[in-house]
Structure formats: C-alpha cells, structure tokens
Design a protein around this motif. Structure first.
Motif, PDB file in Angstrom:
ATOM      1  N   TYR A   1       0.844  -1.186   0.000  1.00 41.09           N
ATOM      2  CA  TYR A   1       0.000   0.000   0.000  1.00 41.09           C
ATOM      3  C   TYR A   1       0.880   1.238   0.000  1.00 41.09           C
ATOM      4  N   GLN A   2       0.488   2.254  -0.767  1.00 48.70           N
ATOM      5  CA  GLN A   2       1.231   3.504  -0.858  1.00 48.70           C
ATOM      6  C   GLN A   2       0.554   4.572  -0.010  1.00 48.70           C
ATOM      7  N   LEU A   3       1.365   5.457   0.536  1.00 47.03           N
ATOM      8  CA  LEU A   3       0.846   6.593   1.289  1.00 47.03           C
ATOM      9  C   LEU A   3       0.259   7.591   0.293  1.00 47.03           C
ATOM     10  N   PRO A   4      -0.989   8.038   0.513  1.00 44.75           N
ATOM     11  CA  PRO A   4      -1.576   9.010  -0.416  1.00 44.75           C
ATOM     12  C   PRO A   4      -0.754  10.295  -0.480  1.00 44.75           C
ATOM     13  N   LEU A   5      -0.808  10.972  -1.618  1.00 43.68           N
ATOM     14  CA  LEU A   5      -0.114  12.249  -1.777  1.00 43.68           C
ATOM     15  C   LEU A   5      -0.600  13.238  -0.731  1.00 43.68           C
ATOM     16  N   GLY A   6       0.314  14.059  -0.246  1.00 39.64           N
ATOM     17  CA  GLY A   6      -0.032  15.077   0.740  1.00 39.64           C
ATOM     18  C   GLY A   6       0.151  14.617   2.179  1.00 39.64           C
ATOM     19  N   PHE A   7       0.634  13.378   2.364  1.00 37.08           N
ATOM     20  CA  PHE A   7       0.852  12.836   3.709  1.00 37.08           C
ATOM     21  C   PHE A   7       2.286  12.348   3.827  1.00 37.08           C
TER      22      PHE A   7
ATOM     23  N   LYS B   1     -12.189  10.775   3.065  1.00 36.48           N
ATOM     24  CA  LYS B   1     -11.938  10.050   1.828  1.00 36.48           C
ATOM     25  C   LYS B   1     -10.651   9.238   1.849  1.00 36.48           C
ATOM     26  N   ASN B   2      -9.663   9.598   2.673  1.00 33.36           N
ATOM     27  CA  ASN B   2      -8.393   8.881   2.716  1.00 33.36           C
ATOM     28  C   ASN B   2      -8.312   7.842   3.837  1.00 33.36           C
TER      29      ASN B   2
END
Length: 149
Positions: free
Chosen positions: A10-16, A92-93
C-alpha cells in the motif's frame, strides 16, 4: 485477533508523510482517537505507552503536520507483537491511511522480529479492510479477551 496472509503493498496518499521517530503528543493522539470514536487515555498513560512501545507510526498531513493516522507496536522481542490504537482520520483517505499503517507496521515487524505472532485489537472501521487484506478473524478458534481498568 487477526492473522495476516497478504503481501499486497500500500502507498501513502499524496499530501501525507510517515513519522517513525517522534510519537505525537498525547493531546494530538487523543484528539484523533476521539474523532474516530475510539477510547481516549490520560496523557500520562499515553506518554508511558509511547515510551514502552517498540515503534510508533504517525501519518501527518504534509503541509500542516496535523496527525491523520496512528498505530503503535508493542512486542516481547521474541514471540509476540501487537498493534494498538490503529486509527485514521475519517474522510476520503481513511481506508488508504489505515491500509498503509497496517502494511508499514507489518513490514517493520517482519524485518525486526521475524517469526513473531502478530495480533491487533481492531477498531470496527478497520475490520473489513483487515479481512480484505488477508487477516483471519479468530484463526483456529482463538478467542481473545481484554480487561479494562
């Protein structure tokens, strides 16, 4: 109790960003726990828990450094590792942040504590994600109990 059988990444969402060195303040974690309808703790007990944990993983919003996700790993350094206080800010995240925290924690345990049994006291918001990721509830009929003081 859950057993993990999936190797999906799993990848960390952008902005985190992921913080592994410094745990959040007890006030920050309690604020996030409260938002997630989880139990909150006294700041003194949380500080002690941070100090006695093998690892504390925090997900922060990149721009504001606001705490958006957290999980704590404890272990006996031999046979068992446990994930505690798994939470991610509703929104949403949330699903992606929880998945990233679980995967990151499992990677750390596999690397540093190979062969450990891994358990998690799961919040209801993560049960489906854990099952979808390959965890098995109560493998072999194992039943866990907790006593809260």
């Amino acid at each position: 109790m859950f057993t993990f059988h999936n190797t999906k990444s799993y990848q960390l969402p952008l902005g985190f960003l992921l913080e592994k060195e410094q745990p959040p303040s007890p006030k920050e974690l309690n604020r996030l726990l409260y938002k997630c309808n989880a139990d909150i703790y006294s700041p003194k007990k949380l500080g002690k828990a941070f100090d006695n944990s093998f690892c504390n993983l925090s997900i922060l919003q990149e721009k504001t450094l606001k705490l958006s996700g957290f999980v704590r790993i404890t272990t006996d350094q031999g046979l068992n590792a446990n994930l505690w206080d798994l939470v991610a800010e509703p929104g949403k995240n949330q699903h992606h942040l929880l998945a990233f925290l679980i995967n990151s924690a499992l990677s750390i345990i596999r690397k540093n504590l190979p062969g450990c049994s891994i358990s998690i006291a799961s919040p209801s918001m993560a049960i489906q994600l854990l099952e979808d990721s390959g965890f098995i509830i109560d493998p072999g009929g194992i039943r866990t109990m907790a006593y809260k003081i």
